[in-house]
Scaffold this active site. Structure first.
Site, short mmCIF file in Angstrom:
data_model
loop_
_atom_site.label_atom_id
_atom_site.label_comp_id
_atom_site.label_asym_id
_atom_site.label_seq_id
_atom_site.Cartn_x
_atom_site.Cartn_y
_atom_site.Cartn_z
N ASP A 54 -7.36 -3.50 10.60
CA ASP A 54 -6.47 -2.54 10.40
C ASP A 54 -7.08 -1.19 10.72
O ASP A 54 -7.97 -0.49 10.20
CB ASP A 54 -6.13 -2.22 8.94
CG ASP A 54 -5.32 -1.00 8.47
OD1 ASP A 54 -4.60 -0.49 9.29
OD2 ASP A 54 -5.31 -0.74 7.35
N LYS A 91 -6.77 2.76 -2.54
CA LYS A 91 -7.41 3.81 -1.58
C LYS A 91 -7.96 4.78 -2.39
O LYS A 91 -7.76 5.13 -3.78
CB LYS A 91 -6.06 4.40 -0.89
CG LYS A 91 -6.58 5.06 0.30
CD LYS A 91 -5.62 5.10 1.59
CE LYS A 91 -6.28 6.31 2.28
NZ LYS A 91 -5.54 6.30 3.62
N ASP A 132 -11.71 7.57 6.09
CA ASP A 132 -10.93 6.58 6.53
C ASP A 132 -10.32 6.61 7.92
O ASP A 132 -9.30 6.83 8.03
CB ASP A 132 -9.96 6.60 5.34
CG ASP A 132 -8.98 5.17 5.53
OD1 ASP A 132 -9.56 4.06 6.07
OD2 ASP A 132 -7.75 5.46 5.25
N ASP A 161 -9.65 -2.62 1.87
CA ASP A 161 -9.88 -2.00 2.98
C ASP A 161 -11.15 -1.41 3.20
O ASP A 161 -11.32 -0.36 2.40
CB ASP A 161 -8.74 -1.17 3.38
CG ASP A 161 -8.85 -0.28 4.60
OD1 ASP A 161 -9.72 0.21 5.04
OD2 ASP A 161 -7.65 -0.38 5.52
N ASP A 173 -10.36 4.77 10.34
CA ASP A 173 -9.71 3.49 11.16
C ASP A 173 -9.99 3.60 12.57
O ASP A 173 -9.27 3.32 13.50
CB ASP A 173 -8.36 3.78 11.21
CG ASP A 173 -7.78 3.25 9.68
OD1 ASP A 173 -8.01 2.22 9.14
OD2 ASP A 173 -7.30 4.39 8.92
N HIS A 211 -8.76 -5.93 4.44
CA HIS A 211 -8.35 -4.89 5.87
C HIS A 211 -9.75 -4.50 6.51
O HIS A 211 -10.32 -3.85 5.98
CB HIS A 211 -7.68 -3.76 5.36
CG HIS A 211 -6.01 -3.89 5.51
ND1 HIS A 211 -5.18 -3.17 5.23
CD2 HIS A 211 -5.33 -5.03 5.83
CE1 HIS A 211 -3.94 -3.39 5.37
NE2 HIS A 211 -3.75 -4.79 5.65
N GLU A 259 -3.27 -2.84 -2.00
CA GLU A 259 -4.37 -2.40 -1.54
C GLU A 259 -4.73 -1.15 -2.03
O GLU A 259 -3.67 -0.15 -2.31
CB GLU A 259 -3.96 -2.41 0.08
CG GLU A 259 -4.97 -1.57 0.71
CD GLU A 259 -4.76 -1.09 2.24
OE1 GLU A 259 -3.42 -1.42 2.80
OE2 GLU A 259 -5.68 -0.92 3.23
N TRP A 294 0.62 -1.38 -0.11
CA TRP A 294 0.27 0.08 -0.21
C TRP A 294 0.89 1.34 0.09
O TRP A 294 1.82 1.18 0.76
CB TRP A 294 -0.96 -0.01 1.18
CG TRP A 294 -1.76 1.39 1.37
CD1 TRP A 294 -2.80 1.77 0.56
CD2 TRP A 294 -1.28 2.61 2.11
NE1 TRP A 294 -2.88 3.27 0.82
CE2 TRP A 294 -1.98 3.50 1.92
CE3 TRP A 294 -0.35 2.63 2.97
CZ2 TRP A 294 -2.11 4.70 2.46
CZ3 TRP A 294 -0.16 3.89 4.00
CH2 TRP A 294 -1.15 5.08 3.25
N HIS A 330 -11.73 2.36 2.51
CA HIS A 330 -10.87 2.87 1.23
C HIS A 330 -11.77 3.35 0.10
O HIS A 330 -11.42 3.28 -1.13
CB HIS A 330 -9.77 2.11 0.80
CG HIS A 330 -8.71 2.26 1.89
ND1 HIS A 330 -7.46 2.04 1.66
CD2 HIS A 330 -8.67 3.02 3.00
CE1 HIS A 330 -6.72 2.16 2.58
NE2 HIS A 330 -7.24 2.80 3.52
C1 RNT Z 1 -3.85 3.07 4.89
C2 RNT Z 1 -3.94 1.58 4.64
C3 RNT Z 1 -2.95 0.76 5.06
C4 RNT Z 1 -2.46 1.36 6.62
C5 RNT Z 1 -1.53 0.35 7.27
C6 RNT Z 1 -0.70 0.81 8.19
O1 RNT Z 1 -4.97 3.92 4.67
O2 RNT Z 1 -5.21 1.33 4.99
O3 RNT Z 1 -3.29 -0.60 5.22
O4 RNT Z 1 -3.52 1.53 7.51
O5 RNT Z 1 -0.64 -0.36 6.38
ZN ZN Z 2 -5.40 -0.68 5.19
#
Ligand code: RNT
Ligand code: ZN
Length: 418
Positions: free
Chosen positions: A326, A227, A294, A259, A296, A286, A225, A184, A262
């Site tokens: 994640d 985004k 995003d 993820d 998290d 993720h 990955e 990523w 994303h």
């Molecule tokens: C970032 C991605 C990525 C990170 C990690 C730390 O938006 O989600 O996966 O969160 O690699």
């Molecule tokens: Zn991620």
């Protein structure tokens, strides 16, 4: 009622709906879920003193963050004791552990820099997943790594990716479990770019060069990955959904990684899982909780989390989907954040396994949608808590909220003293 009686009553009720809860519990015990090390220290790592970059942010300032490998391992150990189920360890390259006075840059990382993590994982019977770290580093030039027009910069990051392939293979060999290596990058532009394709062509070439490093495809599972945007790169990210999905589709052995933070807010990864499973032998996830962006946040046992788990379970894809958590919340106790998120995903999987999926599919195919709706709603109030309790008991983990007492004690005795 004793716990056993509660479970027996629940089991009978589920059996009436065509669900074998013993089988559900047995199945869940075998499914590995990858626990991300970076919740423990707000994505800081050990190889730099600078800020977190790459367009991601851990907000909050709760005391007790892990500052050293020893502290991070100690905290993770505490958290692991409160999580039922099979775990895998998810590491970033920035968590390399150097000997006193030693330092190598990310392009020169070697397996030995992760030997302590291997020992940690092996002692706990865990496999390891890995992530090259394309952020939080002074060689991120103008916010760019694998897409950089500066060839020296791009080469540094390609070499980092190659080093990570070698380390991933080492993890797989040492633990006997394949290593999922996720690529990523946060590369992108804050404002409207003049060239959207050039960075993507460079990104494509960079990943191809990384994957040209020889490795055993049964041991290392590279992923890309996607985004949609990051902080400071709102207008354009090179690794968009279309880019990464097409890259994975056209490069044998490379997996798409989704993820669920994303995508645009009304898009859902639960719907994308079965779409990708039509084409890819294996995919990766993720699992996170986006709140308006995003962000998290810690994963909860909420509707979309449940829906994602359902799509994996009812499509018989537990062996085809690599699941990793994640998220990184710096505003609450980090050990608790790990535990709540991990347990939430376990609950989502168990709940999906306790659903009469075949019967529901049949109702859909027979167009008995009225009945399907009624039954799906009916099952929402089944005594799932009693099944969860039994699962935790069999895993040797506290089922009820009292696990939090241990967190509080640990906080007072260890975390608040840092
Ligand atoms: C970032 C991605 C990525 C990170 C990690 C730390 O938006 O989600 O996966 O969160 O690699
Ligand atoms: Zn991620």
């Amino acid at each position: 009622m004793t716990q056993k009686e509660r479970y027996e009553a629940a089991k009978e009720m589920y059996a009436g709906a065509g669900v074998d809860t013993d089988a559900a519990i047995a199945a869940l015990k075998e499914i590995p879920v990858s626990l991300h090390c970076w919740q423990g220290d707000d994505v800081t790592g050990f190889d730099h003193d600078g800020p977190l970059t790459g367009g991601i942010q851990a907000t909050g300032n709760y005391p007790g963050k892990a500052r050293t490998p020893e502290e991070l391992m100690q905290d993770m150990d505490k958290a692991l004791q409160m999580m039922p189920g099979k775990k895998k360890l998810n590491l970033h390259a920035s968590y390399a552990i150097f000997e006193e006075g030693e330092y190598v840059d990310r392009d020169k990382l070697e397996p030995k820099h992760f030997a302590k993590w291997v020992a940690f994982a092996r002692e706990r019977n865990m496999g390891i997943d890995f992530n090259p770290t394309f952020f939080s580093h002074d060689k991120v030039k103008d916010g760019l790594t694998l897409t950089s027009p500066d060839e020296e910069t791009r080469k540094f990051w390609i070499d980092h990716g190659k080093a990570c392939i070698r380390i991933s293979e080492y993890f797989a060999k040492e633990t006997g479990v394949p290593c999922v290596m996720n690529i990523w990058i946060g590369d992108g532009y804050k404002d409207i770019p003049a060239d959207r394709m050039g960075p993507r062509l460079r990104y494509k070439d960079s990943i191809e060069q990384i994957l040209s490093e020889p490795y055993d495809k049964n041991l290392v599972k590279p992923c890309v990955e996607s985004k949609v945007f990051g902080i400071g790169v709102e207008s354009y990210t090179a690794g968009s959904a279309e880019f990464t999905l097409t890259f994975a589709a056209t490069h044998e052995g490379c997996l798409p990684l989704m993820d669920n933070g994303h995508y645009h807010p009304t898009e859902v990864v639960s719907d994308k899982i079965p779409a990708l499973l039509c084409f890819f032998p294996e995919i990766a996830l993720h699992i996170t909780r986006p709140v308006r962006w995003d962000s998290d946040h810690v994963v909860l046992f909420d509707d979309e989390t449940k829906e994602m788990a359902k799509e994996i379970v009812r499509n018989d894809a537990l062996g085809r989907v690599y699941m990793a958590l994640d998220y990184f919340d710096a505003g609450i106790n980090r050990v608790s954040a790990w535990v709540v998120g991990f347990r939430s995903w376990q609950k989502a999987l168990l709940s999906a396994l306790c659903t009469p999926n075949e019967e529901f599919k049949k109702l859909q195919d027979e167009n008995r949608l009225t009945e399907l709706m009624m039954l799906q709603e009916d099952m929402k109030t089944y005594p799932f808590g009693a099944v969860w309790e039994e699962y935790c008991r069999q895993c040797g983990v506290v089922a009820d909220r009292s696990w939090f007492d241990a967190v509080k004690q640990y906080e007072e005795e260890v975390l608040f003293k840092r």
